[in-house]
Structures are given as structure tokens and as C-alpha cells.
Design a protein around this motif. Structure first.
Motif, PDB file in Angstrom:
ATOM      1  N   PHE A 134       0.837  -1.201   0.000  1.00  0.00           N
ATOM      2  CA  PHE A 134       0.000   0.000   0.000  1.00  0.00           C
ATOM      3  C   PHE A 134       0.873   1.252   0.000  1.00  0.00           C
ATOM      4  O   PHE A 134       0.695   2.155  -0.829  1.00  0.00           O
ATOM      5  CB  PHE A 134      -0.912  -0.013   1.232  1.00  0.00           C
ATOM      6  N   ALA A 135       1.824   1.323   0.921  1.00  0.00           N
ATOM      7  CA  ALA A 135       2.680   2.503   1.009  1.00  0.00           C
ATOM      8  C   ALA A 135       3.556   2.651  -0.237  1.00  0.00           C
ATOM      9  O   ALA A 135       3.797   3.771  -0.711  1.00  0.00           O
ATOM     10  CB  ALA A 135       3.549   2.424   2.262  1.00  0.00           C
ATOM     11  N   LEU A 136       4.046   1.539  -0.781  1.00  0.00           N
ATOM     12  CA  LEU A 136       4.895   1.597  -1.975  1.00  0.00           C
ATOM     13  C   LEU A 136       4.116   2.107  -3.180  1.00  0.00           C
ATOM     14  O   LEU A 136       4.630   2.923  -3.963  1.00  0.00           O
ATOM     15  CB  LEU A 136       5.472   0.216  -2.265  1.00  0.00           C
ATOM     16  N   LEU A 137       2.888   1.653  -3.350  1.00  0.00           N
ATOM     17  CA  LEU A 137       2.085   2.126  -4.472  1.00  0.00           C
ATOM     18  C   LEU A 137       1.803   3.619  -4.354  1.00  0.00           C
ATOM     19  O   LEU A 137       1.854   4.352  -5.354  1.00  0.00           O
ATOM     20  CB  LEU A 137       0.767   1.339  -4.536  1.00  0.00           C
ATOM     21  N   VAL A 138       1.520   4.087  -3.153  1.00  0.00           N
ATOM     22  CA  VAL A 138       1.296   5.523  -2.957  1.00  0.00           C
ATOM     23  C   VAL A 138       2.563   6.299  -3.313  1.00  0.00           C
ATOM     24  O   VAL A 138       2.509   7.356  -3.965  1.00  0.00           O
ATOM     25  CB  VAL A 138       0.857   5.816  -1.514  1.00  0.00           C
ATOM     26  N   LEU A 139       3.719   5.792  -2.905  1.00  0.00           N
ATOM     27  CA  LEU A 139       4.982   6.438  -3.251  1.00  0.00           C
ATOM     28  C   LEU A 139       5.178   6.484  -4.759  1.00  0.00           C
ATOM     29  O   LEU A 139       5.597   7.516  -5.317  1.00  0.00           O
ATOM     30  CB  LEU A 139       6.141   5.703  -2.580  1.00  0.00           C
ATOM     31  N   MET A 140       4.885   5.390  -5.447  1.00  0.00           N
ATOM     32  CA  MET A 140       5.030   5.357  -6.899  1.00  0.00           C
ATOM     33  C   MET A 140       4.065   6.335  -7.573  1.00  0.00           C
ATOM     34  O   MET A 140       4.408   6.959  -8.583  1.00  0.00           O
ATOM     35  CB  MET A 140       4.788   3.939  -7.417  1.00  0.00           C
ATOM     36  N   TYR A 141       2.876   6.490  -7.007  1.00  0.00           N
ATOM     37  CA  TYR A 141       1.930   7.464  -7.577  1.00  0.00           C
ATOM     38  C   TYR A 141       2.476   8.884  -7.454  1.00  0.00           C
ATOM     39  O   TYR A 141       2.288   9.713  -8.356  1.00  0.00           O
ATOM     40  CB  TYR A 141       0.583   7.352  -6.875  1.00  0.00           C
ATOM     41  N   PHE A 142       3.152   9.182  -6.351  1.00  0.00           N
ATOM     42  CA  PHE A 142       3.781  10.493  -6.200  1.00  0.00           C
ATOM     43  C   PHE A 142       4.871  10.689  -7.250  1.00  0.00           C
ATOM     44  O   PHE A 142       4.972  11.752  -7.867  1.00  0.00           O
ATOM     45  CB  PHE A 142       4.372  10.642  -4.795  1.00  0.00           C
ATOM     46  N   VAL A 143       5.706   9.678  -7.434  1.00  0.00           N
ATOM     47  CA  VAL A 143       6.807   9.787  -8.397  1.00  0.00           C
ATOM     48  C   VAL A 143       6.269   9.972  -9.810  1.00  0.00           C
ATOM     49  O   VAL A 143       6.766  10.796 -10.588  1.00  0.00           O
ATOM     50  CB  VAL A 143       7.704   8.539  -8.302  1.00  0.00           C
ATOM     51  N   LEU A 144       5.222   9.225 -10.155  1.00  0.00           N
ATOM     52  CA  LEU A 144       4.642   9.340 -11.489  1.00  0.00           C
ATOM     53  C   LEU A 144       3.919  10.675 -11.680  1.00  0.00           C
ATOM     54  O   LEU A 144       3.856  11.197 -12.803  1.00  0.00           O
ATOM     55  CB  LEU A 144       3.663   8.184 -11.735  1.00  0.00           C
ATOM     56  N   ALA A 145       3.386  11.231 -10.605  1.00  0.00           N
ATOM     57  CA  ALA A 145       2.615  12.470 -10.721  1.00  0.00           C
ATOM     58  C   ALA A 145       3.487  13.652 -11.094  1.00  0.00           C
ATOM     59  O   ALA A 145       3.010  14.591 -11.758  1.00  0.00           O
ATOM     60  CB  ALA A 145       1.872  12.751  -9.413  1.00  0.00           C
ATOM     61  N   ILE A 146       4.743  13.642 -10.696  1.00  0.00           N
ATOM     62  CA  ILE A 146       5.600  14.798 -10.952  1.00  0.00           C
ATOM     63  C   ILE A 146       6.432  14.616 -12.208  1.00  0.00           C
ATOM     64  O   ILE A 146       7.278  15.454 -12.522  1.00  0.00           O
ATOM     65  CB  ILE A 146       6.523  15.077  -9.754  1.00  0.00           C
ATOM     66  N   GLU A 147       6.221  13.532 -12.943  1.00  0.00           N
ATOM     67  CA  GLU A 147       6.896  13.336 -14.212  1.00  0.00           C
ATOM     68  C   GLU A 147       6.060  13.920 -15.329  1.00  0.00           C
ATOM     69  O   GLU A 147       4.835  13.953 -15.272  1.00  0.00           O
ATOM     70  CB  GLU A 147       7.146  11.845 -14.481  1.00  0.00           C
TER      71      GLU A 147
END
Length: 281
Positions: free
Chosen positions: A237-250
Motif C-alpha cells: 500500500f505505502a509503496l504504491l502511494v509512493l510510486m503514484y507520487f513519483v509518477l505524478a511529478i513526471e
């Protein structure tokens, strides 16, 4: 026989299946406060209390609880950096909070009396709480995307630049953007159901196996499995949220500029190497 089964022998036994959501313990009109909310409050008090005890007397050479907490925070920070790079370090507070809260809540499902008494119910075994965390994560990473990229961030959903290559290409780009928007909205559902299903399923498995194996102690291997699954689900759960943050700023524009730069470095021009032109002449 009466000593082993004082209430009579029955197979299969009657199972106390956990409820799908928390049960209300307080009501105020259309609103209710459930035992899942109460248990969530206990988890928050536990985590805040441990943080306070670990940091109330900080030492340069940590020991005891401070040492354990610092090792945990450092490990989480290294993990975040390995996934999202040095710039992702600023997301550590949210990532670490979600991870610790979910893991502790998941592990409550194997604690005696939790889910068996009226006041205690594992928070992550209630899909309302999981959905609230998913909505919080969705709002947070979308806000971060707009804060970092501004209004062009919305181009990933509503991009009309494809119409300069013709109406057909423009319609395809619009359709792809709508699919992307739907997929991001659907992330909240997948985050909710994945966590809720695994925790609730684990509780049901423990109840059923404890009843079928006659002696509850024989279900201990399944308790260890549930502890491991609780850890994995918190990390997912936490890893997916982190990946969503990384993808959002690309941005795709940044990727295109990077590709053009690589292409320019790979194919030198005549201006960069004029001697080639002279030799050819």
C-alpha cells in the motif's frame, strides 16, 4: 470426551466470522463511531507514544528504543530513495506513516480479543478506513502534481495538442487521456479492496483453521503467515502511494526533451565537427 469438549462435540464447529465493517458503539444522528474507529485511535496513540518515548531524550550515540526507531527510519528512508531517487525523500513522512499504521493495524487481526469483543476491531479490516486512506493518498499526490507542474499537469487527462496532427490523432489522444483519468480514479478502489480483502480473509482463515484443527494452538503456523501477509500488504500500500507520487511529478515533455538531447549527443552535427566537412570536400 466431556473433559475435552465440555459443551458437546460438534463438527464442523460453529464459527464466529468477523464482520465486514466495524460495529457502531456511538451514534449521533446519521453519523456513528465504530469500534474500528476506536481501535484506530488506539493504534495512533501507540505509535505517537513510541515516537515520544524514543525522542524525549535524544543522544548522539543512540541506544535502546531510540536506536530501534532510528534504524527503522533510516531503513525506510533508504527504501524510499532507492525507489524514487533523492528527490523522493520528502515523501518519507507520508510513506512511513502509512506503512507503520497499516502494519500495526494488520497485526491486530492476530491479537486475541480483537474482532471478538465489541470495542475492538482491526482498522484495516474495515473498508471505510482503507478507502479514507486511499482518498487521502489520491488527493495528496494529485495536489503534489499540480504544485510541481502547474496547470499543464492536467494535460495527461485533457490534451488537445494531438489535433494539430489531424482529428483522428486528436481523438485518440483525448481517449487515452480519459482512460488515464479513469485508471487514476480506479486506483482508490484497488488500494481499498486489496488491503481490506487480505486482512479480512486472514481473519476468517484463522477462525476457520482454529475451529477445524480442534486445538487452537495448531493454527499458530497460520498466525505466522498472517503476520507476514500483514507486513507485505502494508509495504504494498505505502509503496504504491509512493510510486503514484513519483509518477505524478513526471512529464512527457521532459521525457521528450531528454530523448532529443540524447539523440543530439548520439548524432554529431557538422557544426560540432567541421573537420569532417573539410575532409569530405
Amino acid at each position: 470426551m466431556d473433559v475435552l469438549f465440555p459443551y458437546g462435540f460438534r463438527y464442523p464447529p460453529e464459527f464466529h466470522i468477523p464482520t465486514l465493517t466495524g460495529e457502531p458503539i456511538l451514534r449521533a444522528g446519521p453519523f456513528s463511531y465504530t469500534n474500528a474507529h476506536f481501535t484506530m485511535l488506539l493504534v495512533m496513540v501507540l505509535l505517537v507514544g513510541l515516537a515520544f518515548l524514543a525522542t524525549r531524550n535524544m543522544r548522539e550515540q543512540p541506544r535502546g528504543l531510540q536506536n530501534v526507531v532510528e534504524l527503522l527510519v533510516q531503513g525506510l528512508q533508504d527504501f524510499v530513495v532507492s525507489i524514487g531517487g533523492p528527490n523522493a525523500r520528502k515523501y518519507l513522512p507520508l510513506f512511513g506513516t502509512l506503512f507503520l499504521f497499516i502494519v500495526v493495524s494488520n497485526w491486530l487481526s492476530v491479537v486475541p480479543l480483537v474482532g471478538q469483543v465489541e470495542l475492538l476491531h482491526s482498522p484495516t479490516a474495515d473498508y471505510h478506513i482503507n478507502f479514507a486512506m486511499a482518498v487521502l493518498a489520491f488527493v495528496a499526490y494529485q495536489t503534489e502534481g499540480f504544485r510541481t507542474l502547474g496547470l499543464p499537469y492536467a494535460k495527461r487527462w485533457f490534451n488537445v495538442s494531438g489535433f494539430k496532427d489531424g482529428p483522428f490523432i486528436g481523438a485518440i489522444v483525448i481517449l487515452v487521456g480519459l482512460i488515464e483519468l479513469f485508471s487514476e480514479l480506479f486506483r482508490m478502489v484497488t488500494l481499498t479492496l486489496r488491503l481490506w480483502g487480505n486482512v479480512l480473509g486472514g481473519e476468517i482463515m484463522l477462525v476457520v483453521m482454529a475451529g477445524l484443527l480442534f486445538v487452537p494452538g495448531l493454527a499458530l503456523p497460520f498466525v505466522g503467515l498472517e503476520v507476514f501477509i500483514g507486513l507485505v500488504q502494508g509495504l504494498v500500500f505505502a509503496l504504491l502511494v509512493l510510486m503514484y507520487f513519483v509518477l505524478a511529478i513526471e512529464t512527457h515533455e521532459h521525457e521528450d526533451e531528454h530523448a532529443e538531447k540524447l539523440e543530439g549527443d548520439r548524432v554529431p552535427s557538422l557544426q560540432q565537427h567541421p573537420d569532417v566537412h573539410h575532409r569530405a570536400a
